[in-house]
Scaffold this motif. Structure first.
Motif, short mmCIF file in Angstrom:
data_model
loop_
_atom_site.label_atom_id
_atom_site.label_comp_id
_atom_site.label_asym_id
_atom_site.label_seq_id
_atom_site.Cartn_x
_atom_site.Cartn_y
_atom_site.Cartn_z
N THR A 208 0.93 -0.97 -0.25
CA THR A 208 -0.09 -0.25 -0.10
C THR A 208 0.85 1.43 -0.06
O THR A 208 1.93 1.49 0.13
N GLN B 234 2.24 5.09 1.36
CA GLN B 234 2.58 5.51 2.52
C GLN B 234 0.83 6.40 3.08
O GLN B 234 0.08 6.35 4.08
N TYR C 154 -2.20 3.64 3.97
CA TYR C 154 -1.52 3.54 5.26
C TYR C 154 -1.98 3.85 6.19
O TYR C 154 -2.75 3.65 7.20
N VAL D 183 -5.02 1.93 6.50
CA VAL D 183 -4.33 0.76 7.43
C VAL D 183 -4.03 1.86 8.69
O VAL D 183 -4.55 0.32 10.05
N SER D 184 -3.37 2.53 9.88
CA SER D 184 -3.25 2.83 10.53
C SER D 184 -4.69 2.49 11.67
O SER D 184 -4.29 2.65 12.84
N PRO E 299 -3.00 -3.55 10.87
CA PRO E 299 -1.95 -2.42 11.07
C PRO E 299 -0.30 -3.10 11.73
O PRO E 299 0.66 -2.35 10.57
N TYR F 63 2.27 -5.57 9.38
CA TYR F 63 2.55 -4.47 7.58
C TYR F 63 4.29 -3.11 8.01
O TYR F 63 4.04 -3.33 9.30
N TRP G 59 4.22 0.36 2.04
CA TRP G 59 3.84 -0.45 3.25
C TRP G 59 3.63 -1.89 2.29
O TRP G 59 2.69 -2.13 1.89
N ARG H 148 2.78 -6.29 3.17
CA ARG H 148 2.49 -7.13 4.48
C ARG H 148 1.96 -8.54 3.93
O ARG H 148 1.59 -8.33 1.69
#
Length: 283
Positions: A147, A149, A152, A156-157, A165, A168, A183, A185
């Motif tokens: 993904t 930045q 994320y 995601v965060s 999160p 990652y 990021w 995963r």
């Protein structure tokens, strides 16, 4: 749709691992598998087919998903479905199919020939990045998600259903457009160990700063973040890692640690391990 209008959509680039290794007989079968995996995942995630634009890329698929579909559903449930469908396909294969998936949200323009825009370019670059390729091989995985930045940070965060999160890991990428943080995963696993020399940059520096704020040492680049109940390689001795320091400070250490206070050295002193071919030192 007016081609002058850009609409914010989730862009997904899907590439097959080592597609050049497939001959003219096997490549159509590989392509059919990718489409089965993706389309079944949309059904499983309850994403309406008319909300998805799909373009064939020969050895992969380029997609964009309308903004009316929550991005969290694609990052979460849809990725779970993709992974499970891929595992089902691979059970009957001698050489398993591997997929690299890049995701980014941004302005997308549609015309009669497909989609375009910087958001499309970035999603494709992420999926095709050397780090994504290396991770599939180094970790013997069948699927890697990359993904941007911004995706994320914005989505995601905050977590969500099937979004972890902590699973990652960041890396800096040198793209044609410049250096970016991405990021990574590996679905179904904890945060990956990034290839040596790739982990770091803004993402790792940010993580180190956050860890320092709570008095903990951040994982070093190239090491695996701790997993509850896991005393894997690089962990501190079990009889010392929970022991408070003399000052009352407590540390969580992943790797080597040396703490010095109030020392006076009368000659040059070397502290820490020597790696590589440096040979022994006398200082």
């Amino acid at each position: 749709m007016d081609v002058t209008e850009a609409r914010y959509e989730l862009v997904i680039s899907v590439d097959a691992r080592r597609s050049g290794d497939y001959d003219d007989v096997d490549k159509p079968r590989m392509r059919a598998r990718i489409y089965r995996i993706l389309e079944a995942a949309f059904v499983g995630a309850n994403v309406a087919r008319d909300a998805v634009h799909m373009e064939d890329r020969g050895d992969g698929v380029l997609l964009s998903v309308a903004g009316r579909i929550a991005v969290t559903r694609l990052l979460g449930l849809w990725m779970v479905e993709v992974h499970e469908n891929l595992r089902d396909e691979n059970r009957a294969l001698r050489v398993p199919l591997g997929l690299r998936v890049g995701m980014h949200v941004g302005p997308v323009r549609h015309d009669d020939r497909g989609i375009s825009g910087r958001a499309v370019d970035l999603a494709c670059r992420l999926a095709d990045s050397p780090v994504a390729r290396q991770l599939l091989d180094a970790e013997r995985a069948d699927l890697v998600l990359v993904t941007s930045q911004s995706l994320y940070e914005d989505v995601v965060s905050s977590g969500g259903k099937f979004i972890e999160p902590a699973h990652y890991a960041p890396a800096r990428l040198e793209l044609k457009e410049g250096e970016v943080t991405a990021w990574f995963r590996l679905p179904g696993r904890t945060a990956p160990v990034m290839p040596v020399g790739e982990a770091g940059g803004a993402g790792a520096a940010q993580g180190a700063g956050e860890a320092a704020a709570v008095g903990e040492a951040a994982p070093a680049a190239g090491t695996r973040p701790p997993v509850e109940g896991d005393a894997g390689a690089g962990a501190a001795d079990t009889d010392a890692d929970d022991r408070p320091g003399a000052s009352g400070d407590r540390y969580t250490v992943h790797g080597d640690m040396s703490r010095h206070s109030g020392n006076v050295y009368q000659q040059p002193v070397h502290i820490g391990r020597i790696t590589g071919d440096a040979g022994p030192r006398k200082d």
